[in-house]
Design a protein around this motif. Structure first.
Motif, short mmCIF file in Angstrom:
data_model
loop_
_atom_site.label_atom_id
_atom_site.label_comp_id
_atom_site.label_asym_id
_atom_site.label_seq_id
_atom_site.Cartn_x
_atom_site.Cartn_y
_atom_site.Cartn_z
N ILE A 282 0.20 57.38 46.45
CA ILE A 282 1.13 56.63 47.31
C ILE A 282 0.57 55.24 47.54
N GLY A 283 1.37 54.23 47.31
CA GLY A 283 0.95 52.86 47.57
C GLY A 283 0.54 52.69 49.02
N ASP A 284 -0.36 51.74 49.31
CA ASP A 284 -0.89 51.60 50.66
C ASP A 284 -1.26 50.14 50.94
N LEU A 285 -1.69 49.89 52.17
CA LEU A 285 -1.97 48.52 52.61
C LEU A 285 -3.17 47.93 51.89
N TYR B 261 7.29 52.80 66.46
CA TYR B 261 7.45 51.41 66.00
C TYR B 261 6.16 50.60 66.10
N GLN B 262 5.16 51.13 66.82
CA GLN B 262 3.94 50.36 67.05
C GLN B 262 2.70 51.07 66.50
N ASP B 263 2.93 51.79 65.39
CA ASP B 263 1.82 52.45 64.72
C ASP B 263 2.10 52.43 63.22
N ILE B 264 1.06 52.70 62.43
CA ILE B 264 1.17 52.64 60.96
C ILE B 264 1.16 54.06 60.39
N MET C 117 -3.83 50.63 61.56
CA MET C 117 -3.47 49.33 62.14
C MET C 117 -4.52 48.28 61.76
N LYS C 118 -5.77 48.72 61.65
CA LYS C 118 -6.84 47.80 61.23
C LYS C 118 -6.57 47.27 59.81
N GLU D 12 3.64 38.66 68.62
CA GLU D 12 2.37 38.25 69.24
C GLU D 12 1.18 38.59 68.35
N LYS D 13 1.32 39.59 67.50
CA LYS D 13 0.25 39.92 66.55
C LYS D 13 0.21 38.91 65.40
N GLY D 14 1.26 38.08 65.30
CA GLY D 14 1.19 36.98 64.35
C GLY D 14 2.13 37.04 63.16
#
Length: 554
Positions: free
Chosen positions: A27-30, A68-71, A78-79, A190-192
């Motif tokens: 599976i593709g990932d960050l 909505y606020q987690d990966i 999230m890191k 706000e995280k950019g």
């Protein structure tokens, strides 16, 4: 003419599950994505649109969000995401995220609470109705097939889901829901991040009462779309969103909006109305649909494409802004759909790119498009993963269609055509993963892959690079007015762009046979780009594309 960075940008969509796998789980990932950022920089990309990476049970490949606020674990942490954002910015590129707020996952804590009891404070976050005479509250069908309503035994009510039954629609009538969404959007900004692509955002306002719709012959359910597309409060909601969130940041916003017209698009994107920067419309994507929708195959007629794209170009000339695309995660591969992915693979892929990238608007490239990835024909329905495709197969079987007929439609139109892994090189699994890919790789990866394309100066990849450079080099490409030429020519799509003393002539032979035109009338001046080496021929060769720049006297 109001200039803006997002008007001058070229956007690249990453569908993370199929982009690049770093850890061998298929599976593709960050981290895989981070490893390919230099590739995107070399291509010349300004903005990356990242399809959903939020926590999700994956019923609809991440478009069913449970937090909505987690990966999503499969994509990383999230890191990892924070590292991705930093690395994107370090290379002078921007990152926009998918915003999916017409619906959530049924595993989101809001819905888990909402279905626990009618008295729960989250109940009104979703759209609930009691049944009528032992049946659904109305006759609407889901966009993924079947009813748009799901019965919930625990509370003896039905909830609305315009997509999968694991994607209950949020109730935008509830101001608390809207406030929660705006807070979440602000948290990401706000995280950019640099903006949002908003999934089916024009579905969020439903007509009061949710009335029945007309059921077409041969169908079990009605569309219902006239009661939720571009609904009565949609502009109120978007203006509120703009005031509360979007206007506070220098960002890019694009709304995915099925069933929108140029008149509506102007309302959504006019600077003075303070809603969105641009929209995705789908009219040109439906020109090869038969009377019964996308699975009903029909040949695309060039005159229809000319009329449609030209209408959008001219209607949004002075107000609003166009997004330019032939490919995304929901559409089949354009070189297979509108070109010739066998005999004239390179020529037709580069012609389609020229036709689109020289128009007025922000161009979007979908992963693999830049080196000519094609549709896939898997041997069995068991090899397909897309929920819409699997639902269509089951329904068509039920209706008595032949296997051959059903698979022909799937080979042409399945969303999985866009979702096979990116073909990086000719090694095992196309260099996408060292493990077993979540969906099979297209067998043509030995010939069609990024490595080979990058090593060949005459490849589709290097042609895309040149198109992107031209957009940065000549303001006429971004801001010039549009005028259709040779309107009645059966094989050639030609148009002119004008800004000040510069004129740009774009000439594309849309078919695999030579076409004759009077080139003197539409060209002259400097040849900026062509997809054939020898260019001084009097007729256009199969899928030939040329762009000329004429500098008029001031």
């Amino acid at each position: 003419m109001q200039k803006a960075w997002w008007k001058e940008s070229v956007v690249y969509q990453v569908y993370p599950r199929s982009f690049m796998d770093s850890n061998g789980d298929g599976i593709g990932d960050l981290q895989g994505m981070i490893s390919k950022l230099d590739y995107l920089k070399e291509l010349g990309i300004d903005v990356i649109w990242l399809s959903p990476v939020y926590r999700s049970p994956n019923d609809d490949n991440g478009y069913d969000i449970s937090d909505y606020q987690d990966i999503m674990d499969e994509f990383g942490t999230m890191k990892d995401w924070e590292q991705l954002l930093k690395e994107v910015h370090n290379r002078g590129m921007k990152l926009i995220m998918d915003l999916v707020v017409n619906h959530s996952s049924d595993e989101h804590k809001w819905f888990v609470e909402a279905r626990s009891s009618k008295a729960n404070k989250y109940r009104d976050y979703y759209i609930w109705r009691s049944g009528k005479d032992g049946k659904e509250p109305n006759n609407w069908g889901s966009n993924f097939g079947g009813s748009a309503w799901e019965y919930d035994e625990q509370t003896d009510d039905y909830f609305l889901h315009l997509f999968s039954k694991k994607q209950p629609d949020l109730n935008w009538e509830n101001p608390v829901v809207r406030k929660e969404i705006y807070q979440m959007m602000t948290w990401w900004l706000e995280k950019g991040i640099d903006g949002f692509r908003m999934d089916v955002i024009n579905f969020i306002s439903k007509v009061e009462g949710l009335p029945d719709d007309e059921v077409k012959p041969g169908k079990k359910y009605a569309s219902g779309s006239k009661y939720y597309r571009n609904g009565p409060k949609i502009h109120d909601y978007l203006q509120e969103m703009n005031k509360e969130v979007l206007s506070q940041y220098d960002i890019m916003t694009v709304g995915e909006m099925p069933g929108v017209t140029p008149e509506l698009a102007k309302l959504y994107t006019d600077d003075d109305r303070h809603e969105l920067n641009m929209i995705f419309q789908f009219e040109h994507m439906g020109l090869d649909n038969g009377a019964n929708g996308k699975w009903d195959l029909k040949e695309l007629h060039l005159k229809d494409l000319k009329a449609n794209l030209s209408k959008w170009q001219t209607e949004l000339e002075h107000s609003g802004w166009n997004s330019l695309y032939f490919n995304n995660h929901d559409q089949p591969r354009s070189v297979s759909r509108f070109g010739d992915d066998k005999q004239y693979h390179r020529e037709s892929a580069t012609m389609l790119a020229t036709l689109l990238h020289m128009m007025k608007g922000t161009p979007y490239i979908y992963q693999g498009e830049e080196f000519g990835m094609t549709n896939v024909s898997f041997a069995s329905i068991d090899d397909y993963r897309d929920i819409e495709t699997l639902n269509f197969y089951a329904e068509a079987k039920e209706q008595g269609q032949s296997e051959e007929q059903i698979m022909a439609s799937i080979y042409e139109k399945s969303r999985d055509n866009a979702r096979t892994p990116v073909q990086w090189d000719d090694s095992d699994n196309a260099g996408f993963t060292s493990g077993e890919p979540w969906i099979q790789v297209n067998p043509n990866y030995k010939k069609v892959n990024a490595k080979q394309a990058m090593e060949d100066p005459g490849s589709i990849f290097h042609f895309y690079r040149k198109l992107i450079q031209l957009r940065k080099q000549y303001e006429v490409v971004v801001y010039g007015s549009y005028h259709l030429l040779l309107e009645d020519h059966p094989e050639v799509f030609a148009y002119k762009r004008t800004l000040g003393h510069q004129e740009l002539y774009v000439i594309c032979n849309f078919y695999g046979k030579p076409a004759t035109i009077d080139l003197d009338k539409v060209s002259g001046g400097q040849l900026l780009i062509s997809n054939y080496k020898e260019t001084e021929t009097k007729e256009l060769r199969p899928y030939e594309a040329r762009v000329y720049l004429v500098e008029n006297q001031r």
